[in-house]
Write a protein that holds these residues in place. Structure first.
Motif, PDB file in Angstrom:
ATOM      1  N   ILE A 163      21.323 -14.216  18.148  1.00 39.23           N
ATOM      2  CA  ILE A 163      21.451 -13.358  19.326  1.00 39.23           C
ATOM      3  C   ILE A 163      20.387 -12.282  19.247  1.00 39.23           C
ATOM      4  CG2 ILE A 163      23.249 -11.967  18.189  1.00 39.23           C
ATOM      5  CD1 ILE A 163      24.393 -11.364  20.975  1.00 39.23           C
ATOM      6  N   GLU A 164      19.727 -12.001  20.370  1.00 42.57           N
ATOM      7  CA  GLU A 164      18.715 -10.957  20.450  1.00 42.57           C
ATOM      8  C   GLU A 164      18.861 -10.228  21.773  1.00 42.57           C
ATOM      9  OE1 GLU A 164      16.647  -9.238  18.880  1.00 42.57           O
ATOM     10  OE2 GLU A 164      16.595 -10.267  16.953  1.00 42.57           O
ATOM     11  N   ILE A 185      12.791 -18.040  29.516  1.00 47.44           N
ATOM     12  CA  ILE A 185      13.480 -16.746  29.478  1.00 47.44           C
ATOM     13  C   ILE A 185      12.987 -15.808  30.582  1.00 47.44           C
ATOM     14  CG2 ILE A 185      11.913 -15.775  27.741  1.00 47.44           C
ATOM     15  CD1 ILE A 185      14.356 -14.224  26.649  1.00 47.44           C
ATOM     16  N   GLU A 186      11.706 -15.887  30.932  1.00 41.40           N
ATOM     17  CA  GLU A 186      11.206 -14.996  31.980  1.00 41.40           C
ATOM     18  C   GLU A 186      11.761 -15.381  33.348  1.00 41.40           C
ATOM     19  OE1 GLU A 186       7.026 -14.296  31.908  1.00 41.40           O
ATOM     20  OE2 GLU A 186       6.994 -13.953  29.735  1.00 41.40           O
ATOM     21  N   GLU A 200      16.347 -23.277  21.133  1.00 43.48           N
ATOM     22  CA  GLU A 200      15.356 -22.810  20.172  1.00 43.48           C
ATOM     23  C   GLU A 200      14.876 -21.401  20.506  1.00 43.48           C
ATOM     24  OE1 GLU A 200      12.157 -25.553  19.625  1.00 43.48           O
ATOM     25  OE2 GLU A 200      13.468 -27.299  19.484  1.00 43.48           O
ATOM     26  N   VAL A 201      14.126 -20.830  19.574  1.00 40.32           N
ATOM     27  CA  VAL A 201      13.535 -19.507  19.759  1.00 40.32           C
ATOM     28  C   VAL A 201      12.093 -19.540  19.293  1.00 40.32           C
ATOM     29  CG1 VAL A 201      14.296 -18.698  17.479  1.00 40.32           C
ATOM     30  CG2 VAL A 201      13.826 -17.034  19.299  1.00 40.32           C
ATOM     31  N   VAL A 206      11.798 -13.218  21.302  1.00 37.16           N
ATOM     32  CA  VAL A 206      12.546 -12.061  20.806  1.00 37.16           C
ATOM     33  C   VAL A 206      12.055 -10.784  21.484  1.00 37.16           C
ATOM     34  CG1 VAL A 206      13.050 -10.663  18.763  1.00 37.16           C
ATOM     35  CG2 VAL A 206      13.061 -13.166  18.609  1.00 37.16           C
ATOM     36  N   HIS A 207      10.754 -10.635  21.589  1.00 43.51           N
ATOM     37  CA  HIS A 207      10.202  -9.431  22.224  1.00 43.51           C
ATOM     38  C   HIS A 207      10.589  -9.377  23.704  1.00 43.51           C
ATOM     39  CE1 HIS A 207       7.990  -8.478  18.637  1.00 43.51           C
ATOM     40  NE2 HIS A 207       7.380  -9.659  18.653  1.00 43.51           N
ATOM     41  N   THR A 208      10.539 -10.525  24.382  1.00 41.57           N
ATOM     42  CA  THR A 208      10.920 -10.555  25.798  1.00 41.57           C
ATOM     43  C   THR A 208      12.365 -10.118  25.975  1.00 41.57           C
ATOM     44  OG1 THR A 208       9.356 -12.357  26.229  1.00 41.57           O
ATOM     45  CG2 THR A 208      11.105 -12.009  27.852  1.00 41.57           C
TER      46      THR A 208
END
Length: 253
Positions: A163-164, A185-186, A200-201, A206-208
């Motif tokens: 989780i982030e 994600i965007e 996946e990541v 993570v920064h987004t």
């Protein structure tokens, strides 16, 4: 009971709209085996372990989400590819693979099945992402905090979940894409949802999540894509009264 290879191929190709969906691999029958199918094994990826398990189960057909012959891979039939194909051909075992067509199917698709497991309501496909259905959105009946949703995912999927972003804020609305969908994600941020779930990541994901204030979950590529092909197999069993067995070859990725 049994079904012919051609009948099964035509039924699945039509239902999953293979001819309409552009993909990175051939969808449908990838390796031809026996013409008469009495036993089917389903699984996520046509690894050697799953091929061996299907042979051990006396299957006539193997149906997977991740098959062979991906765009950009070497055309040489050597090493791992040679051993896999040899096992299929020696045992006259059909291999059917459905990648994006299975991800996006509104009933048996990976995205739809993950939503069912999580009891997501008001499900709809995000029309701005092609093929339509590769990203979906919906909401929970009652808001759930990020950490509580992480715990729920871990319990349901049987694996650790990353989780982030905001980890404690209530989540009502969300978008999701099973497998390797972190690049969306965007698009999820643009939808204005509270959270985004995928398998996946990547480093930039993570920064987004942190900077855009969206709660992000990486729940495992394999873990989020077990349920589409399993559901498809259950449908085939009911539709044609043939023996179908789902075999899960564990993968921590």
């Amino acid at each position: 009971m049994s079904i012919s290879r051609l009948e099964l191929q035509n039924y699945l190709d039509g239902m999953l709209r293979v001819s309409e969906i552009s993909d990175y691999c051939p969808n449908g029958l990838q390796v031809e085996g026996t013409g008469n199918i009495e036993k089917i094994v389903t699984g996520v990826t046509a690894s050697q372990a799953l091929v061996n398990a299907a042979i051990e189960a006396n299957a006539d057909a193997l149906i997977v989400h991740h098959g062979y012959f991906w765009k950009g891979e070497s055309l040489a039939v050597t090493g791992m590819k040679k051993r896999r194909l040899s096992a299929l051909l020696t045992n006259d075992l059909n291999l059917f693979a459905y990648h994006l067509p299975l991800d996006v199917h509104p009933e048996f698709g990976n995205n739809r099945q993950l939503a069912s497991i999580l009891d997501i309501q008001n499900i709809s496909a995000v029309t701005g992402v092609k093929p339509v259905g590769v990203v979906m959105q919906g909401n929970f009946e009652e808001p759930i905090e990020g950490l509580a949703l992480q715990a729920k995912l871990q319990q349901l999927l049987g694996r650790d979940v990353l989780i982030e972003g905001p980890i404690s804020k209530p989540i009502s609305t969300l978008a999701w894409c099973t497998g390797g969908g972190q690049g969306f994600i965007e698009q999820a941020v643009e939808l204005g949802v509270d959270a985004f779930i995928t398998g996946e990541v990547s480093e930039q994901t993570v920064h987004t999540a942190r900077e855009m204030g969206i709660t992000f979950f990486a729940a495992g590529h394999h873990a989020t894509e077990r349920y589409g092909v399993k559901s498809l197999g259950e449908h085939i069993k009911q539709q044609f009264d043939v023996s179908v067995e789902f075999i899960d070859i564990d993968n921590p990725a």
